[in-house]
Design a protein around this motif. Sequence first.
Motif, short mmCIF file in Angstrom:
data_model
loop_
_atom_site.label_atom_id
_atom_site.label_comp_id
_atom_site.label_asym_id
_atom_site.label_seq_id
_atom_site.Cartn_x
_atom_site.Cartn_y
_atom_site.Cartn_z
N ILE A 79 43.60 57.65 40.41
CA ILE A 79 44.03 58.14 41.71
C ILE A 79 44.36 56.96 42.62
O ILE A 79 43.79 55.88 42.50
CB ILE A 79 42.98 59.05 42.38
N GLY A 80 45.29 57.19 43.53
CA GLY A 80 45.56 56.24 44.59
C GLY A 80 44.96 56.73 45.88
O GLY A 80 44.34 57.79 45.94
N ASN A 81 45.14 55.97 46.94
CA ASN A 81 44.59 56.37 48.23
C ASN A 81 45.25 57.64 48.76
O ASN A 81 44.63 58.39 49.51
CB ASN A 81 44.73 55.24 49.25
N ASN A 82 46.48 57.92 48.35
CA ASN A 82 47.12 59.15 48.83
C ASN A 82 46.52 60.39 48.20
O ASN A 82 46.51 61.46 48.80
CB ASN A 82 48.63 59.10 48.61
N GLU A 83 46.05 60.30 46.97
CA GLU A 83 45.28 61.40 46.41
C GLU A 83 43.85 61.41 46.96
O GLU A 83 43.28 62.47 47.22
CB GLU A 83 45.22 61.31 44.88
N GLY A 137 39.81 52.78 34.88
CA GLY A 137 40.59 53.05 36.08
C GLY A 137 39.82 52.70 37.34
O GLY A 137 38.60 52.91 37.40
N LEU A 138 40.51 52.14 38.33
CA LEU A 138 39.88 51.79 39.61
C LEU A 138 40.84 52.13 40.74
O LEU A 138 42.06 51.99 40.61
CB LEU A 138 39.57 50.29 39.66
N THR A 139 40.27 52.55 41.88
CA THR A 139 41.10 52.85 43.04
C THR A 139 40.67 52.02 44.24
O THR A 139 39.54 51.49 44.27
CB THR A 139 41.07 54.36 43.37
N ALA A 140 41.55 51.89 45.21
CA ALA A 140 41.35 51.00 46.35
C ALA A 140 40.09 51.37 47.14
O ALA A 140 39.78 52.55 47.33
CB ALA A 140 42.58 51.02 47.26
N TYR A 141 39.44 50.35 47.62
CA TYR A 141 38.13 50.48 48.27
C TYR A 141 38.30 50.78 49.77
O TYR A 141 38.05 49.94 50.62
CB TYR A 141 37.35 49.18 48.06
N THR A 154 32.53 52.85 45.45
CA THR A 154 31.82 51.61 45.20
C THR A 154 32.80 50.46 45.03
O THR A 154 33.97 50.68 44.70
CB THR A 154 30.94 51.74 43.95
N PRO A 155 32.36 49.22 45.28
CA PRO A 155 33.25 48.06 45.15
C PRO A 155 33.85 48.00 43.74
O PRO A 155 33.12 48.01 42.75
CB PRO A 155 32.33 46.87 45.41
N PRO A 156 35.16 47.97 43.64
CA PRO A 156 35.82 48.10 42.34
C PRO A 156 35.48 47.01 41.34
O PRO A 156 35.30 47.29 40.14
CB PRO A 156 37.31 48.11 42.68
N LEU A 157 35.38 45.76 41.78
CA LEU A 157 35.12 44.69 40.82
C LEU A 157 33.69 44.76 40.27
O LEU A 157 33.45 44.39 39.11
CB LEU A 157 35.38 43.33 41.46
N GLU A 158 32.77 45.27 41.08
CA GLU A 158 31.40 45.47 40.57
C GLU A 158 31.39 46.53 39.48
O GLU A 158 30.73 46.37 38.44
CB GLU A 158 30.47 45.88 41.71
N GLU A 159 32.11 47.62 39.71
CA GLU A 159 32.18 48.68 38.70
C GLU A 159 32.93 48.21 37.46
O GLU A 159 32.58 48.59 36.34
CB GLU A 159 32.85 49.92 39.28
N LEU A 160 33.96 47.41 37.66
CA LEU A 160 34.72 46.92 36.51
C LEU A 160 33.83 46.10 35.59
O LEU A 160 33.91 46.23 34.36
CB LEU A 160 35.90 46.07 36.99
N LYS A 161 33.00 45.26 36.16
CA LYS A 161 32.08 44.45 35.34
C LYS A 161 31.19 45.34 34.48
O LYS A 161 31.01 45.10 33.28
CB LYS A 161 31.23 43.55 36.24
N LYS A 162 30.67 46.43 35.08
CA LYS A 162 29.81 47.35 34.33
C LYS A 162 30.59 48.04 33.22
O LYS A 162 30.11 48.18 32.09
CB LYS A 162 29.23 48.41 35.28
N GLN A 163 31.80 48.49 33.54
CA GLN A 163 32.59 49.23 32.56
C GLN A 163 33.02 48.34 31.40
O GLN A 163 33.00 48.77 30.23
CB GLN A 163 33.82 49.84 33.23
N VAL A 164 33.42 47.11 31.70
CA VAL A 164 33.83 46.18 30.64
C VAL A 164 32.66 45.89 29.71
O VAL A 164 32.80 45.90 28.48
CB VAL A 164 34.40 44.89 31.24
N GLU A 165 31.49 45.67 30.29
CA GLU A 165 30.30 45.42 29.46
C GLU A 165 29.97 46.63 28.60
O GLU A 165 29.49 46.49 27.47
CB GLU A 165 29.11 45.06 30.36
N LEU A 166 30.26 47.82 29.12
CA LEU A 166 29.93 49.05 28.41
C LEU A 166 30.84 49.27 27.20
O LEU A 166 30.38 49.75 26.16
CB LEU A 166 30.04 50.23 29.37
#
Length: 452
Positions: A79-83, A137-141, A154-166
Amino acid sequence: MKETIHIYHTNDLHSHFEHWSRIRDFLKKRKEWHVTEGEEVFLFDIGDHADRWHPYSEATLGKGNVGLLNEAGYDAVTIGNNEGITLDYEDLESLYKNAEFDVIVGNLLSRDNKVPHWVKTHHIYETSSGLKVAVLGLTAYFLPFYKALGWNITPPLEELKKQVELVQDEADVLVLLSHLGIRDDELIASSFPEIDVVLGAHTHHILHEGKEINGVMLGAAGKFGHYVGHMMIEVDPDKKTVLSKKARLYAHEDLPKSVNEEEEMEQWYREGEHLLETEVAHLQEPLQAEWFKPSPLPGLLCDALKEWCSADCSFLNAGLLIEGLNEGAVTKRDLHHILPHPINPCLIELSGAELKELIKMTFNEEWPHLQLKGLGFRGKIMGEFVYSGIAFEEEKQKIYINGSEILPKETYKLAIPDMFTFGHFFPDLARLDKKYFMPEFLRDVLAWKLGG
């Protein structure tokens, strides 16, 4: 033996359906062709497909866009910010109810801090040869806006780190759908070499042949359907390693013309307008809207903004109103036509000294003639500033709030369109506390005022 994974991607269509017919037909034919050839193919959208400036998206609250994505055969979207922040909580909850694709967002949580039932934080697709492709997938904070609507983000880069590790130990190929913008995408490429491909959006950037950083390939296809992106990932299915990555863009004018594409474009517009034919008010006389001189409708909207936010004063730019209203019935279609912007009311508390400096900035003689783009503005030109609860004497040297001269240390409540809070015109507003009124747009405020 080598295998090529084909990914076609779109982003930031913003409901510019004038190119959609040929994009849809191109993607369907390409997908069919790759499948016939025994090649793996995916279709992804990177957000902001829906934009409520278009009557069809407004009338269906984005569900019409979901139907178009279904018809084209998309595999996943983020999703983007418009959605994410132009619909109320319940409407976003139900937006993808009939989606025939995965909705992948790693940093959006419901009001009770759970992953929404319609969201996947990631998904792993398996190719016919057994390769596993992990899609994140990540959307603007946009924290204040999501919070005002009831969502948690949640802050996207923090979530990305968790998802990549997963997923990194399970997946052979990692693809990120990023509605974050080019700067974050470049940072991600520098920080996460585990990711193979970042498909970008949000800042409407164009990468004709991709951009490789730290072994990570970035792709992006601009805005409004001007381009369709194609990412080719060559892999060794036996060793399960990526051999190469190539990116290209197809310009919409180079795509084969679709049968009846002009008729389809008109059909979507007319259907949206028909669905918006609900009367919200009845005028005894017309209300004109001028951009460069005083006129009734901008003044009425400014008064309505002040009242809606229970503010001491308000200001806005007359160019927000595309045109005026005729005598007689006023429908949702009329209000959408004259105020197509996804712009919300905003309330700010500030000192008299701060308010005085802010008002003085609106005297800038160049601003009314600016051809404004972005910040949620869907009009043509800025226009003169209009005020409510604010008056001037001695060639604007003295400024009054509700009949009394501004007191420097007094606290005042100012109502403004939210586009003025992003720091572009009034940098000082970015640091002040703000209350966003959501999900109402300015057209909803005007409907309330006219209907009252």
